[in-house]
Write a protein that holds these residues in place. Sequence first.
Motif, short mmCIF file in Angstrom:
data_model
loop_
_atom_site.label_atom_id
_atom_site.label_comp_id
_atom_site.label_asym_id
_atom_site.label_seq_id
_atom_site.Cartn_x
_atom_site.Cartn_y
_atom_site.Cartn_z
N ASP A 127 -27.98 -12.26 -8.26
CA ASP A 127 -27.00 -11.31 -7.73
C ASP A 127 -25.99 -12.04 -6.85
OD1 ASP A 127 -25.60 -9.23 -6.74
OD2 ASP A 127 -27.34 -8.02 -6.20
N THR A 128 -24.78 -12.26 -7.37
CA THR A 128 -23.79 -13.03 -6.62
C THR A 128 -23.02 -12.17 -5.63
OG1 THR A 128 -22.36 -12.70 -8.51
CG2 THR A 128 -23.43 -14.86 -8.31
N SER A 129 -23.24 -10.85 -5.67
CA SER A 129 -22.47 -9.98 -4.79
C SER A 129 -23.02 -9.99 -3.37
CB SER A 129 -22.48 -8.54 -5.34
OG SER A 129 -23.81 -8.06 -5.30
N LEU A 130 -24.18 -10.62 -3.18
CA LEU A 130 -24.79 -10.61 -1.84
C LEU A 130 -24.30 -11.80 -1.03
CD1 LEU A 130 -28.43 -9.77 -2.92
CD2 LEU A 130 -26.87 -8.25 -1.73
N ARG A 131 -24.26 -11.60 0.29
CA ARG A 131 -23.94 -12.74 1.17
C ARG A 131 -25.09 -13.74 1.08
NH1 ARG A 131 -24.57 -11.67 6.11
NH2 ARG A 131 -25.16 -9.50 5.89
N PRO A 132 -24.79 -15.08 1.13
CA PRO A 132 -25.85 -16.07 0.96
C PRO A 132 -26.99 -15.88 1.97
CG PRO A 132 -23.70 -17.12 0.95
CD PRO A 132 -23.46 -15.68 1.25
N GLY A 133 -26.66 -15.62 3.24
CA GLY A 133 -27.70 -15.45 4.25
C GLY A 133 -28.60 -14.28 3.93
N ARG A 135 -29.02 -12.94 1.02
CA ARG A 135 -29.76 -13.20 -0.20
C ARG A 135 -31.04 -13.99 0.10
NH1 ARG A 135 -27.09 -16.70 -4.73
NH2 ARG A 135 -25.23 -15.74 -3.88
N ARG A 136 -30.89 -15.01 0.95
CA ARG A 136 -32.05 -15.82 1.31
C ARG A 136 -33.11 -14.94 1.99
NH1 ARG A 136 -30.22 -19.23 5.23
NH2 ARG A 136 -28.54 -19.84 3.83
N GLN A 137 -32.62 -14.07 2.87
CA GLN A 137 -33.53 -13.20 3.61
C GLN A 137 -34.29 -12.29 2.65
OE1 GLN A 137 -31.47 -10.74 6.41
NE2 GLN A 137 -33.34 -9.72 7.05
N LEU A 138 -33.55 -11.75 1.67
CA LEU A 138 -34.17 -10.81 0.74
C LEU A 138 -35.16 -11.53 -0.17
CD1 LEU A 138 -33.67 -7.85 0.68
CD2 LEU A 138 -32.12 -8.14 -1.24
N ARG A 139 -34.80 -12.76 -0.54
CA ARG A 139 -35.71 -13.52 -1.40
C ARG A 139 -37.03 -13.79 -0.69
NH1 ARG A 139 -33.44 -18.75 -4.29
NH2 ARG A 139 -35.65 -19.22 -4.24
N SER A 140 -36.93 -14.24 0.56
CA SER A 140 -38.19 -14.53 1.26
C SER A 140 -38.94 -13.23 1.55
CB SER A 140 -37.93 -15.30 2.55
OG SER A 140 -37.23 -14.50 3.45
N PHE A 141 -38.20 -12.09 1.56
CA PHE A 141 -38.84 -10.79 1.72
C PHE A 141 -39.79 -10.54 0.55
CE2 PHE A 141 -38.65 -6.19 0.71
CZ PHE A 141 -39.25 -5.70 1.85
N TYR A 142 -39.31 -10.80 -0.67
CA TYR A 142 -40.17 -10.57 -1.83
C TYR A 142 -41.22 -11.65 -1.97
CZ TYR A 142 -37.03 -6.88 -3.24
OH TYR A 142 -36.32 -5.72 -3.26
N GLU A 143 -40.84 -12.86 -1.61
CA GLU A 143 -41.81 -13.95 -1.74
C GLU A 143 -42.99 -13.78 -0.77
OE1 GLU A 143 -38.90 -17.47 -3.44
OE2 GLU A 143 -39.29 -17.33 -1.29
N GLY A 144 -42.76 -13.02 0.29
CA GLY A 144 -43.85 -12.78 1.24
C GLY A 144 -44.83 -11.73 0.75
N GLY A 145 -44.51 -11.10 -0.38
CA GLY A 145 -45.40 -10.07 -0.90
C GLY A 145 -46.55 -10.66 -1.70
N GLY A 146 -47.45 -9.79 -2.13
CA GLY A 146 -48.60 -10.24 -2.91
C GLY A 146 -49.78 -9.35 -2.65
#
Lengths: 661, 304
Positions: A127-133, A135-146
Amino acid sequence: MTHLSDSRLSPVAARIALTASAVAAAGLLLFPLATLGRGFDADPVLLHLTGAVTNLSANPDAPLPPTGTVLPLGWAALALLIVSVVGALRRASWVWLTGLLAAVLGIIAVVLLGQGLGEQTARIAADTSLRPGFRRQLRSFYEGGGMNLGLFLTVLGGLITAGAGLSRFPAWWERLNRLRGLLVPAVAISLAVLVGAVVVLIVQPAVNASGTPLTPWTGWLAKSDLVYFVYSTLFAPVTALNPLLESLKLATPLIFTGLSVAFAFRTGLFNIGAPGQLTIGAIMAMLVGVYGPASLGWGLLPLSVLAAAAGGALWGAIPGILKARFGSSEVINTIMLNYVASAIFIFLIGSNTFTFLGREYSLPFKAEGFEPASEELREGARLPTLLNLLNVGADGTTALTAGPLVALLAYVVTRLATRRTARGGLIALGAALLAGLLTWRVGIPVTVIGSQLNASFLIALACIGLFGVLMWRTATGYALRAVGLSPRAAEYGGISVARGTILAMTLAGMFAGLAGTHYVNGGALDEYRLKANMPVSVGFDGIAVALMGQNTPAGVMAASLLFGTIDTGSVGVQRLENISRDIVVVLKALIVLFIAAGGFLSRRVTDPPPPQLAATGGGGNAAPATAGLTPSVAAQERATPNPNVTLASETNKDVTQGGNQ
Amino acid sequence: MDGLFAQLLTTAFLATFIRSVVPLLLTGLGGLFSERSGVVNIALDGLIIFGALAGAVATLALEPSLGSLAPWLGWLAGALVGGLIAWIHAVISIKYRADQVISGTAINLLATGVPAVILTALYGSSTESPKVQNALPLWGIGELRFSPPVFFALLTALVTWYVLYRTPFGLRLRATGEHPGAAASMGVNVRRMRYSGVILSGLLAGTAGVFLSIGNLDSYVRNISAGLGFISLAALIFGQWKPLGVLAATILFGFLQALSITLGGTDLLPPTLVQALPYLITIIALAFTGRSAGPKALGKPLDG
């Protein structure tokens, strides 16, 4: 092979299966099933078995992965676990199947969940529409799941139930029997984890970044998630290469001090002096490394390593000699020598000058600057980092050599193939060496940020080998073990207890002293010099490591890796506001405490009679009578029992003093 | 040299000296009860730390409501927590027959981690507690003003001697440590004697900790015991497991400590090396007294 007349589960196995299944079933209902995302402050989105989602994160709008398939799987696992409970109550023979199925369903649920989260991560990355910062935050949000406690307990409880059920079959009983040595450490770890969980529950308020008020139920879910978060973070370093290397780095000094304590233990001595021996070893390594002749070049390195070993050996030999000659307790003396070593350490690098009887003298050892530290080591006395050593991709690309991995694989395969041949170990070793050398130039591409894991890790591995060979393959080792088991009998057998005591303490000191190379030559203190921030407490951790590793080299290695891992993981726990990294120290202490109190496990469980005896006695779960000893039992009996240190220490004193009276 | 003697003859030195002796004496006497009952207590250092922490935390918690009464209850809390932790040591080494040295080491390890966790949870700092407003009062004249545990320690030395040698309890305790089998056959409950010995050691070591945190300073700081527990253990062995011997040994070690504190301000000797002096003397002293037998059943778990 004769079959047991009673096909029902033994009472003990049934009780274990019952407890495991019941706890897992209760856990599914009481704890969150999974974490669907986790913010930076460990604020979670929790999924319960009922399908209820509790969003405590600061990300109220983040779309959550679909959970459709995970929930039915959870319910199915719950049903299977309840069936297992009923089966265990009736001591039914099929319990292993339902337990195994529950575990498998749990694993499938975890994998599906991981896929869902992975899709979200990929979507965010694209998703390129997100601000890089953001995007990183959201990615680590999902990566923290499990998975969360619910699924974790399902898998664990299912596997334990399956294991207990399978113990009905002779072949499996045999297989499980081989793991019996792990029982005390495993139970100790579990109890320590349990007590640690209670500590976390008490001291740590629930994380709630959403601002919505917590009901008692959601509050409980949030609290139980904390426990899962803390432990999953502590053990997380094994999942990625960089933290894994960091774990190995932190484990290296523990291997040294663990071996030191274990070596003395085997001789019936308690070496609390590893911190002091480490300090003196580090000082000696520094003295040679800084002030040795520069003309030697790389020849300075072995000299510096030897100096560390010699320094530690000297500091270990003193209490050894005092015990052998005067019978004074090595426990007190090693503690006192720790303080003396620490005083020498501070004296040497704390200041440039000292006063004696009113006159001022200068000391050359402290480097310029505010911090107490020595001068930098000469280039030739520095240990390379392991990545430098193994890095075969010379042209900028990072690629590790495949050599050690292939060698390990070759060793395992050959060892298994030549299990029944004489000299099988040697053949396997040869094959491993050959395979390793042949594949040394083959690189595996990896992404590593760079690690301070240095070649002292290899020295530690060599020490593990030395410990094993010396203790179990030489006459000296035989004598040392004999002294540890019964000093009096050893003395009657013509073994000099006094000599054994001195030798054991000297070698134990040498192992601990070599830990100094990790800090000084290896640059583990971020610089190649001796600095005041050297964590001498790893000397005390060595006691925990030795106890947990049951005083065997392989055990020490495994325990060090475990401690290195949770030490590394403890950094991540800092994300919780109210918790300090010292929770790890508490866990280690609890592990020692529970291992020391190993007596709470019934002797029948930890140390059963040989199968022949048990079979004639007709006891529930005994393996069928076989002609002679099976290889594994024979191996078990060959293993030396551990000496009771204090008892040996006491008798040891009597014996060593016998000549003087 | 004249300067040195002048410094040693001041009341300030005397006060430092007494303050150095007190925690050693209390802990050493505590260790005496434990070891005379036959249980090695290497956990003394950890017990001091737990006592110090509990004393400070309880005082801080009670101050707003109780004012100047709070430190007294803090003292009680510190002693009780010391006793509680010692009880854990007792359970592991008496009930589960574990190696007593290892059990004690585990308690010491626990004492390096637990305070940080508690301090972080309560006050947000892992190294020290806030300062208490009401420390224990100081009694005395001029520079010789001490908090109550100082007087308590001197009293304890005498009481210990009396209890050990002039009461049935002391006789039984000594018998338990020397020959548990014989004691048991005379109707002494050996387990109960050992539990009492170990718990008493915790109460006294806890009191030593309370003296350090709210009797001498006014807060708990990390590593507050600074190895005092181990020096008292050495003093116990040096004093041949006898109350008056322990008194004499702690006076010697206390003097050395006070000396190193005083010499730290002078240009006579490097202070770091003077600090190592008590430890060196212990090693040398042990070489000569090591042969003197402690309680015969020391460190041996009960049979059956």
